[in-house]
Design a protein around this motif. Structure first.
Motif, PDB file in Angstrom:
ATOM      1  N   MET A   1       7.279   3.373  -9.176  1.00 50.48           N
ATOM      2  CA  MET A   1       6.189   3.129  -8.216  1.00 50.48           C
ATOM      3  C   MET A   1       5.790   4.451  -7.559  1.00 50.48           C
ATOM      4  N   LYS A   2       4.526   4.875  -7.754  1.00 53.88           N
ATOM      5  CA  LYS A   2       4.054   6.156  -7.219  1.00 53.88           C
ATOM      6  C   LYS A   2       3.874   6.067  -5.707  1.00 53.88           C
ATOM      7  N   THR A   3       4.374   7.081  -5.020  1.00 56.34           N
ATOM      8  CA  THR A   3       4.198   7.175  -3.569  1.00 56.34           C
ATOM      9  C   THR A   3       3.506   8.493  -3.272  1.00 56.34           C
ATOM     10  N   SER A   4       2.320   8.441  -2.666  1.00 56.18           N
ATOM     11  CA  SER A   4       1.611   9.693  -2.386  1.00 56.18           C
ATOM     12  C   SER A   4       1.972  10.193  -0.992  1.00 56.18           C
ATOM     13  N   VAL A   5       1.939  11.507  -0.832  1.00 54.65           N
ATOM     14  CA  VAL A   5       2.235  12.127   0.457  1.00 54.65           C
ATOM     15  C   VAL A   5       0.937  12.691   1.028  1.00 54.65           C
ATOM     16  N   VAL A   6       0.681  12.365   2.295  1.00 53.67           N
ATOM     17  CA  VAL A   6      -0.547  12.790   2.966  1.00 53.67           C
ATOM     18  C   VAL A   6      -0.160  13.592   4.203  1.00 53.67           C
ATOM     19  N   ASP A   7      -0.815  14.734   4.427  1.00 51.99           N
ATOM     20  CA  ASP A   7      -0.543  15.548   5.616  1.00 51.99           C
ATOM     21  C   ASP A   7      -1.761  15.511   6.531  1.00 51.99           C
ATOM     22  N   TRP A   8      -1.606  14.908   7.707  1.00 54.86           N
ATOM     23  CA  TRP A   8      -2.712  14.827   8.666  1.00 54.86           C
ATOM     24  C   TRP A   8      -2.741  16.017   9.625  1.00 54.86           C
TER      25      TRP A   8
ATOM     26  N   TYR B   1       5.280   8.917   8.870  1.00 53.69           N
ATOM     27  CA  TYR B   1       4.927   7.501   8.856  1.00 53.69           C
ATOM     28  C   TYR B   1       4.852   6.988   7.408  1.00 53.69           C
ATOM     29  N   PRO B   2       5.922   6.441   6.862  1.00 49.54           N
ATOM     30  CA  PRO B   2       5.798   5.806   5.543  1.00 49.54           C
ATOM     31  C   PRO B   2       5.103   4.445   5.676  1.00 49.54           C
ATOM     32  N   ILE B   3       4.027   4.270   4.938  1.00 46.34           N
ATOM     33  CA  ILE B   3       3.315   2.981   4.903  1.00 46.34           C
ATOM     34  C   ILE B   3       3.522   2.452   3.493  1.00 46.34           C
ATOM     35  N   ILE B   4       4.601   1.696   3.331  1.00 47.22           N
ATOM     36  CA  ILE B   4       5.056   1.322   1.991  1.00 47.22           C
ATOM     37  C   ILE B   4       5.476  -0.146   1.931  1.00 47.22           C
ATOM     38  N   ASN B   5       5.461  -0.690   0.718  1.00 48.11           N
ATOM     39  CA  ASN B   5       5.967  -2.043   0.473  1.00 48.11           C
ATOM     40  C   ASN B   5       7.438  -1.919   0.082  1.00 48.11           C
ATOM     41  N   LEU B   6       8.330  -2.318   0.980  1.00 48.39           N
ATOM     42  CA  LEU B   6       9.770  -2.163   0.748  1.00 48.39           C
ATOM     43  C   LEU B   6      10.242  -2.885  -0.510  1.00 48.39           C
ATOM     44  N   GLU B   7       9.564  -3.979  -0.868  1.00 51.83           N
ATOM     45  CA  GLU B   7       9.995  -4.753  -2.044  1.00 51.83           C
ATOM     46  C   GLU B   7       9.820  -3.970  -3.339  1.00 51.83           C
ATOM     47  N   ASP B   8       8.908  -2.983  -3.325  1.00 53.27           N
ATOM     48  CA  ASP B   8       8.755  -2.128  -4.508  1.00 53.27           C
ATOM     49  C   ASP B   8      10.006  -1.284  -4.747  1.00 53.27           C
ATOM     50  N   PHE B   9      10.775  -1.083  -3.696  1.00 50.10           N
ATOM     51  CA  PHE B   9      11.960  -0.220  -3.777  1.00 50.10           C
ATOM     52  C   PHE B   9      13.262  -1.005  -3.611  1.00 50.10           C
ATOM     53  N   GLY B  10      13.151  -2.336  -3.604  1.00 56.31           N
ATOM     54  CA  GLY B  10      14.339  -3.184  -3.487  1.00 56.31           C
ATOM     55  C   GLY B  10      15.066  -3.019  -2.168  1.00 56.31           C
TER      56      GLY B  10
ATOM     57  N   VAL C   1       6.113  -4.769   4.521  1.00 52.61           N
ATOM     58  CA  VAL C   1       5.305  -3.544   4.536  1.00 52.61           C
ATOM     59  C   VAL C   1       5.586  -2.838   5.860  1.00 52.61           C
ATOM     60  N   THR C   2       5.758  -1.511   5.820  1.00 52.60           N
ATOM     61  CA  THR C   2       6.186  -0.760   7.009  1.00 52.60           C
ATOM     62  C   THR C   2       5.074   0.109   7.585  1.00 52.60           C
ATOM     63  N   MET C   3       5.188   0.365   8.885  1.00 50.03           N
ATOM     64  CA  MET C   3       4.414   1.436   9.529  1.00 50.03           C
ATOM     65  C   MET C   3       5.266   2.028  10.654  1.00 50.03           C
ATOM     66  N   HIS C   4       4.725   3.041  11.343  1.00 51.30           N
ATOM     67  CA  HIS C   4       5.510   3.885  12.261  1.00 51.30           C
ATOM     68  C   HIS C   4       6.611   4.558  11.422  1.00 51.30           C
ATOM     69  N   GLY C   5       7.650   5.098  12.031  1.00 47.76           N
ATOM     70  CA  GLY C   5       8.627   5.806  11.197  1.00 47.76           C
ATOM     71  C   GLY C   5       9.576   6.665  11.994  1.00 47.76           C
ATOM     72  N   LEU C   6       9.559   7.990  11.738  1.00 46.19           N
ATOM     73  CA  LEU C   6      10.555   8.862  12.366  1.00 46.19           C
ATOM     74  C   LEU C   6       9.894  10.074  13.006  1.00 46.19           C
ATOM     75  N   ALA C   7      10.604  10.653  13.971  1.00 45.08           N
ATOM     76  CA  ALA C   7      10.142  11.866  14.655  1.00 45.08           C
ATOM     77  C   ALA C   7      11.306  12.842  14.727  1.00 45.08           C
ATOM     78  N   LEU C   8      11.203  13.928  13.966  1.00 50.39           N
ATOM     79  CA  LEU C   8      12.277  14.931  13.880  1.00 50.39           C
ATOM     80  C   LEU C   8      11.901  16.148  14.718  1.00 50.39           C
ATOM     81  N   ASN C   9      12.760  16.492  15.660  1.00 44.99           N
ATOM     82  CA  ASN C   9      12.514  17.661  16.513  1.00 44.99           C
ATOM     83  C   ASN C   9      12.782  18.941  15.723  1.00 44.99           C
ATOM     84  N   VAL C  10      11.722  19.680  15.465  1.00 43.44           N
ATOM     85  CA  VAL C  10      11.846  20.942  14.712  1.00 43.44           C
ATOM     86  C   VAL C  10      11.784  22.106  15.696  1.00 43.44           C
TER      87      VAL C  10
END
Length: 220
Positions: free
Chosen positions: A1-8, A95-104, A161-170
């Motif tokens: 299952m292809k997952t594209s990465v987008v940089d806003w 923010y991964p916006i993905i269908n978890l069932e595609d990845f089990g 299906v997911t939205m929101h996600g993680l925030a890593l302090n760099v």
């Protein structure tokens, strides 16, 4: 299952929330209607903003409206799990916006996967990070009085299906965390890659490492 990465890039929180919601709703509808859709992983940074999750307590925001204006920050009540957190320049938000069932994956396993990706990114910089029982996210010295959080995680899901996600302090300005009880904790600190390493870290490099780790864990 292809997952594209987008940089806003650097994007106001309200704009990112609207875009996320649009993509999230479209993916949910496409999934339910049996139509084609795309799984996406969004990377971005936000101007100074505080977000309060569904189960969050108002009194974990320690500033009033005027004080928020004075430090150039805004506050949003949002529909993810978790309490209050801060986003700002120098913090990598994913923010991964993905269908978890595609990845089990179930939701709990997915949160574990996000934590694992960040733990691996930290390890690539020689930083030992891990989990803390009953506290979502990624921590350093979690089981000691020096416990400090380097990454917050808050997720919403519907029909897997997911939205929101993680925030890593760099290279985050950590002073902004002093205006809240981060994630509801009053006895634990926060940290960043920059603080732990004693130097600024290239954001593009961290983005790439995080993307690689998330994708390789999803592909498994």
């Amino acid at each position: 299952m292809k997952t594209s990465v987008v940089d806003w890039g650097l994007i106001p929180y309200s704009d990112s929330w609207n875009r996320q919601t649009e993509w999230f709703d479209a993916l949910v509808h496409a999934k339910l209607d049996g139509k084609p859709y795309e799984n996406r992983i969004v990377m971005c940074e936000h101007p100074h903003v505080y977000t309060l999750g569904r189960s969050g307590k108002e009194n974990n925001m320690l500033l009033g409206e005027e004080q928020l204006k004075a430090i150039g920050a805004t506050l949003y009540h949002i529909d993810r799990g978790g309490d209050i957190t801060y986003h700002g320049p120098g913090q990598l938000v994913c923010y991964p916006i993905i269908n978890l069932e595609d990845f089990g994956l179930g939701l709990k396993e997915y949160v574990h996967l996000l934590e694992e990706a960040v733990i691996r990114v930290c390890a690539s910089y020689g930083i030992t990070a891990g989990r803390l029982e009953k506290a979502t996210g990624v921590w350093l010295d979690g089981d000691s009085p020096r416990a400090r959080k380097i990454c917050a995680i808050g997720v919403r899901s519907s029909h897997y299906v997911t939205m929101h996600g993680l925030a890593l302090n760099v290279n985050t300005d950590l002073r902004y965390f002093s205006y809240i009880n981060p994630c509801g904790f009053i006895d634990k600190g926060v940290t960043s890659l920059q603080k732990e390493l004693g130097r600024e870290v290239a954001m593009d490099e961290v983005k790439h490492r995080l993307q690689v780790e998330i994708q390789s864990l999803l592909d498994r």
